[in-house]
Write an enzyme that holds these catalytic residues in place. Structure first.
Site, PDB file in Angstrom:
ATOM      1  N   GLU A   1      -2.363  14.454   2.058  1.00  0.00           N
ATOM      2  CA  GLU A   1      -3.031  14.789   0.814  1.00  0.00           C
ATOM      3  C   GLU A   1      -3.943  16.034   0.720  1.00  0.00           C
ATOM      4  O   GLU A   1      -4.599  16.024   1.821  1.00  0.00           O
ATOM      5  CB  GLU A   1      -3.690  13.330   0.435  1.00  0.00           C
ATOM      6  CG  GLU A   1      -4.371  13.459  -0.940  1.00  0.00           C
ATOM      7  CD  GLU A   1      -5.150  12.243  -1.244  1.00  0.00           C
ATOM      8  OE1 GLU A   1      -4.275  11.233  -1.734  1.00  0.00           O
ATOM      9  OE2 GLU A   1      -6.295  11.767  -1.131  1.00  0.00           O
TER      10      GLU A   1
ATOM     11  N   TYR B   1      -3.242  -1.869  -3.387  1.00  0.00           N
ATOM     12  CA  TYR B   1      -4.382  -2.270  -2.311  1.00  0.00           C
ATOM     13  C   TYR B   1      -4.186  -3.398  -1.359  1.00  0.00           C
ATOM     14  O   TYR B   1      -3.979  -4.495  -1.816  1.00  0.00           O
ATOM     15  CB  TYR B   1      -5.660  -2.474  -3.385  1.00  0.00           C
ATOM     16  CG  TYR B   1      -5.949  -1.196  -4.261  1.00  0.00           C
ATOM     17  CD1 TYR B   1      -6.601  -0.143  -3.746  1.00  0.00           C
ATOM     18  CD2 TYR B   1      -5.007  -1.175  -5.418  1.00  0.00           C
ATOM     19  CE1 TYR B   1      -7.021   0.830  -4.727  1.00  0.00           C
ATOM     20  CE2 TYR B   1      -5.330  -0.083  -6.183  1.00  0.00           C
ATOM     21  CZ  TYR B   1      -6.418   1.139  -5.839  1.00  0.00           C
ATOM     22  OH  TYR B   1      -6.414   2.181  -6.602  1.00  0.00           O
TER      23      TYR B   1
ATOM     24  N   GLN C   1      -3.837   2.228  -0.654  1.00  0.00           N
ATOM     25  CA  GLN C   1      -5.353   2.595  -0.346  1.00  0.00           C
ATOM     26  C   GLN C   1      -5.224   2.525   1.144  1.00  0.00           C
ATOM     27  O   GLN C   1      -4.470   2.029   1.984  1.00  0.00           O
ATOM     28  CB  GLN C   1      -6.280   1.665  -1.028  1.00  0.00           C
ATOM     29  CG  GLN C   1      -7.549   1.749  -0.573  1.00  0.00           C
ATOM     30  CD  GLN C   1      -8.362   2.933  -1.401  1.00  0.00           C
ATOM     31  OE1 GLN C   1      -7.917   4.115  -0.439  1.00  0.00           O
ATOM     32  NE2 GLN C   1      -8.934   2.894  -2.045  1.00  0.00           N
TER      33      GLN C   1
ATOM     34  N   LYS D   1      -8.297  18.795   6.028  1.00  0.00           N
ATOM     35  CA  LYS D   1      -8.505  19.385   7.472  1.00  0.00           C
ATOM     36  C   LYS D   1      -7.183  19.551   8.040  1.00  0.00           C
ATOM     37  O   LYS D   1      -6.811  18.516   8.830  1.00  0.00           O
ATOM     38  CB  LYS D   1      -9.359  18.331   8.125  1.00  0.00           C
ATOM     39  CG  LYS D   1     -10.852  18.054   7.498  1.00  0.00           C
ATOM     40  CD  LYS D   1     -11.961  17.252   8.394  1.00  0.00           C
ATOM     41  CE  LYS D   1     -13.140  17.471   7.628  1.00  0.00           C
ATOM     42  NZ  LYS D   1     -13.875  16.042   7.337  1.00  0.00           N
TER      43      LYS D   1
END
Ligand code: FAD
Length: 288
Positions: free
Chosen positions: A17, A142, A173, A269
């Site tokens: 992502e 979730y 999640q 990152k």
């Protein structure tokens, strides 16, 4: 390519992502990061929408960079701050650009608690997207229950309705205890939900993230990870290494137990994504 087709090819998938910049002038840097992550050949890259104050309009720009790097993009769209007209415009632009994968989300409610206008829940957005063209639509789920929902049983019922509205896949999640996911799969099965699920893994490489993540996601932090954060909080290099090792171990356990789709919250990152892909090269190599 449609994400549903990617996830049904019987292989192990690692996806990533990225989030767009807060301002237009950060776009070049995010495109550079995106290209570096795309070089790892993830199954797809999702691009968030308006999350944490990022500019919604730049989601499609970043998605184009994903595609230019020969990786399938997945564009998020949220109900929050979206009128019917705005969503129609975004979907039209996506259609014109040949972008066919959407993650339909409600979004985090604004602090003043204002409701979401035209689409109160993600389920409403899913239905609307399907009236606008031939999109492959995914949604969020979730394992620990959505923090706003009074019970996990009710949250599962809402999830079943959302999937029935037209979802082809789900992304979870973040969670830090795989037992939670295995229990979630058991409850999904009992609720009659049978779409592929990408397990969301967040490598925590900065101890300051812990409190933020727990607050945002309502996730339970296992004592084993809390000990890592305590021990290495003021040693950035050690914390990065420990966070990557923890996430790697979580993924190895998931794949060993038959969970083939892993979604990495890479937080723009590339070096963290690179380390995890390197650690898992033999496992990803099982695909060939
Ligand atoms: P919903 O499915 O609408 O659920 C929200 C709450 O409403 C839940 O408590 C649910 O039980 C309840 N509910 C659902 N349907 C009904 C109904 N019919 N009646 C009554 N109650 C109902 N946020 C961003 O701003 N941008 C992003 O790009 C983004 N990407 C994300 C990606 C993933 C994989 C995940 C897990 C989250 C992401 N988020 C993002 C955060 C997300 O928007 C929030 O977690 C939000 O609080 C819930 O979104 P949802 O789509 O799950 O909402």
């Amino acid at each position: 390519m449609r994400i549903a087709d990617i996830l049904s090819d019987g292989k192990i998938h690692l996806s990533c992502e990225v989030f767009p910049p807060k301002k237009f002038d950060g776009l070049d840097e995010v495109k550079r990061v995106t290209t570096a992550i795309a070089a790892l050949r993830p199954a797809f890259i999702s691009v968030t929408y308006g999350a944490a104050g990022t500019t919604p309009g730049l989601t499609l720009e970043v998605a184009e960079a994903v595609r230019a790097a020969q990786v399938t993009p997945l564009c998020h769209i949220t109900c929050v701050q979206s009128s019917r007209e705005q969503v129609t415009r975004v979907l039209r632009s996506m259609h014109e650009a040949g972008l066919q994968n959407v993650l339909a989300l409600r979004g985090d409610l604004p602090k003043d608690g204002a409701p979401c206008g035209d689409f109160p829940h993600a389920e409403d957005l899913v239905r609307f997207i399907h009236t606008q063209g031939d999109f492959c639509v995914g949604g969020a789920c979730y394992p620990e229950g959505h923090p706003e929902c009074p019970s996990r049983a009710l949250d599962m019922e809402h999830l079943r309705r959302k999937v029935d509205a037209g979802l082809s896949f789900l992304t979870t999640q973040m969670f830090f205890d795989n037992g939670l996911l295995y229990n979630f799969f058991f409850r999904m099965e009992r609720a009659g939900i049978h779409v592929p699920v990408c397990a969301g893994i967040m490598p925590i490489c900065d101890a300051r993230q812990v409190a933020r993540v727990v607050k945002l996601s309502g996730s339970i932090m296992p004592p084993r990870f809390a000990a890592i954060a305590d021990r290495f909080a003021d040693k950035p290099e050690a914390m990065t290494q420990a966070g990557i090792a923890f996430a790697t171990e979580q993924i190895v356990d998931l794949v060993a137990n038959g969970v083939n789709h892993i979604h990495l919250y890479t937080m723009n990152k590339p070096w963290i994504a690179e380390a995890i892909f390197r650690n898992l090269s033999g496992i990803i190599g099982m695909n060939t």
